[in-house]
Design a protein around this motif. Structure first.
Motif, mmCIF file in Angstrom:
data_model
loop_
_atom_site.group_PDB
_atom_site.id
_atom_site.type_symbol
_atom_site.label_atom_id
_atom_site.label_comp_id
_atom_site.label_asym_id
_atom_site.label_seq_id
_atom_site.Cartn_x
_atom_site.Cartn_y
_atom_site.Cartn_z
ATOM 1 N N ARG A 1 -8.919 3.172 0.326
ATOM 2 C CA ARG A 1 -9.553 1.851 0.402
ATOM 3 C C ARG A 1 -10.825 1.884 1.253
ATOM 4 N N ALA A 2 -10.780 2.564 2.400
ATOM 5 C CA ALA A 2 -11.930 2.579 3.310
ATOM 6 C C ALA A 2 -13.159 3.167 2.628
ATOM 7 N N GLU A 3 -12.965 4.266 1.893
ATOM 8 C CA GLU A 3 -14.087 4.917 1.220
ATOM 9 C C GLU A 3 -14.681 4.019 0.139
ATOM 10 N N VAL A 4 -13.810 3.402 -0.667
ATOM 11 C CA VAL A 4 -14.282 2.554 -1.765
ATOM 12 C C VAL A 4 -14.983 1.306 -1.228
ATOM 13 N N ARG B 1 -27.126 -10.069 -5.052
ATOM 14 C CA ARG B 1 -26.614 -11.335 -5.579
ATOM 15 C C ARG B 1 -25.104 -11.307 -5.786
ATOM 16 N N LEU B 2 -24.540 -10.111 -5.942
ATOM 17 C CA LEU B 2 -23.096 -9.996 -6.182
ATOM 18 C C LEU B 2 -22.369 -9.623 -4.903
ATOM 19 N N GLN B 3 -21.251 -10.280 -4.658
ATOM 20 C CA GLN B 3 -20.347 -9.897 -3.575
ATOM 21 C C GLN B 3 -19.143 -9.202 -4.211
ATOM 22 N N LEU B 4 -18.885 -7.965 -3.786
ATOM 23 C CA LEU B 4 -17.850 -7.133 -4.407
ATOM 24 C C LEU B 4 -16.649 -7.020 -3.482
ATOM 25 N N HIS B 5 -15.463 -7.278 -4.034
ATOM 26 C CA HIS B 5 -14.231 -7.273 -3.241
ATOM 27 C C HIS B 5 -13.225 -6.308 -3.871
ATOM 28 N N TRP B 6 -12.633 -5.469 -3.023
ATOM 29 C CA TRP B 6 -11.664 -4.456 -3.468
ATOM 30 C C TRP B 6 -10.298 -4.832 -2.927
ATOM 31 N N SER B 7 -9.379 -5.233 -3.813
ATOM 32 C CA SER B 7 -8.063 -5.698 -3.366
ATOM 33 C C SER B 7 -7.047 -4.599 -3.080
ATOM 34 N N PRO B 8 -7.031 -3.487 -3.846
ATOM 35 C CA PRO B 8 -5.976 -2.488 -3.610
ATOM 36 C C PRO B 8 -6.021 -1.929 -2.189
ATOM 37 N N HIS B 9 -4.851 -1.847 -1.568
ATOM 38 C CA HIS B 9 -4.765 -1.279 -0.217
ATOM 39 C C HIS B 9 -4.370 0.191 -0.248
ATOM 40 N N GLU B 10 -3.664 0.585 -1.282
ATOM 41 C CA GLU B 10 -3.232 1.982 -1.404
ATOM 42 C C GLU B 10 -4.346 2.819 -2.044
ATOM 43 N N PRO B 11 -4.380 4.131 -1.755
ATOM 44 C CA PRO B 11 -5.344 5.000 -2.443
ATOM 45 C C PRO B 11 -5.137 4.940 -3.955
ATOM 46 N N GLN B 12 -6.226 5.022 -4.687
ATOM 47 C CA GLN B 12 -6.182 4.957 -6.152
ATOM 48 C C GLN B 12 -6.827 6.212 -6.728
ATOM 49 N N ALA C 1 -8.645 -5.715 -8.757
ATOM 50 C CA ALA C 1 -7.245 -5.754 -8.314
ATOM 51 C C ALA C 1 -6.385 -4.941 -9.269
ATOM 52 N N VAL C 2 -5.252 -4.485 -8.759
ATOM 53 C CA VAL C 2 -4.295 -3.756 -9.596
ATOM 54 C C VAL C 2 -2.896 -4.260 -9.275
ATOM 55 N N MET D 1 -7.824 11.365 -5.204
ATOM 56 C CA MET D 1 -7.484 9.986 -4.858
ATOM 57 C C MET D 1 -8.562 9.454 -3.909
ATOM 58 N N LEU D 2 -8.901 8.185 -4.056
ATOM 59 C CA LEU D 2 -9.881 7.554 -3.179
ATOM 60 C C LEU D 2 -9.200 6.450 -2.382
#
Length: 198
Positions: A76-79, A91-102, A130-131, A73-74
């Motif tokens: 949020r902080a690591e991802v 040029r790309l801004q990347l956003h990670w929405s999930p707060h729980e480990p995935q 997002a998930v 499992m990974l």
């Protein structure tokens, strides 16, 4: 014991990334020692430092996208650390929405989806992963999209995918990984938006 082609490719990807990250880390440590000693300053050191940082970030990204996934499992902080480092100055801004480990397998699919979106966004933009209720969506938003219909059709119908170049390998790998996880891929495009669902 036999290996499928894409499993073997994942093991090779893991090995290459693992072996490359050590010398990159050593260079980073050497630069920090030079900085602490005060023996070297200027744009040359800054250029080397930025290049090494970018290389390290890309290798960590590739290790997740192309390496063997396993059951890990990974968090949020690591991802987000990997995505922030990869998008810094880009040029790309990347956003990670999930707060729980995935699961690493799902993060791997999301990273492959990000790379697919990157090909359609040559002028940059925002990408949000997002998930919800176990179903993932990775959406790219840009003022100008450049979508190759043949590549994108191959995500949901891999048998229709023609030869890909090295820069397009994510379009060949993502459907195979998704099929192994029993996660059908679908895509949708609207004005200025393109989304990959899995």
């Amino acid at each position: 014991m036999g290996q499928s082609n894409h499993n073997l490719a994942s093991l090779i990807g893991s090995r290459i990334c693992h072996d490359l990250i050590s010398p990159i880390g050593a260079i980073t440590n050497g630069l920090e020692l030079l900085d602490m000693a005060g023996g070297m300053e200027g744009p040359e050191l800054e250029l080397i430092s930025d290049s090494v940082g970018n290389a390290g970030a890309r290798i960590r990204f590739f290790r997740i996208a192309y390496g063997a996934a396993g059951e890990q499992m990974l968090g949020r902080a690591e991802v987000t650390l990997v995505l922030d480092d990869v998008s810094r100055g880009g040029r790309l801004q990347l956003h990670w929405s999930p707060h729980e480990p995935q699961s690493r397998a799902c993060v791997r699919l999301a990273f492959l989806a990000i790379q697919c979106l990157e090909t359609a966004m040559p002028y940059g933009g925002n990408v949000v992963a997002a998930v919800e209720d176990g179903r993932w969506s990775v959406t790219g938003t840009s003022t100008k999209l450049n979508v190759d219909p043949a590549l994108w059709a191959g995500l949901s119908a891999p048998e229709a995918l023609a030869q890909v170049t090295p820069a397009q390998v994510q379009f060949a790998l993502m459907p195979t990984v998704a099929q192994d996880l029993d996660r059908p891929i679908s895509t949708e495009q609207a004005d200025g938006h393109i989304t990959i669902h899995f």
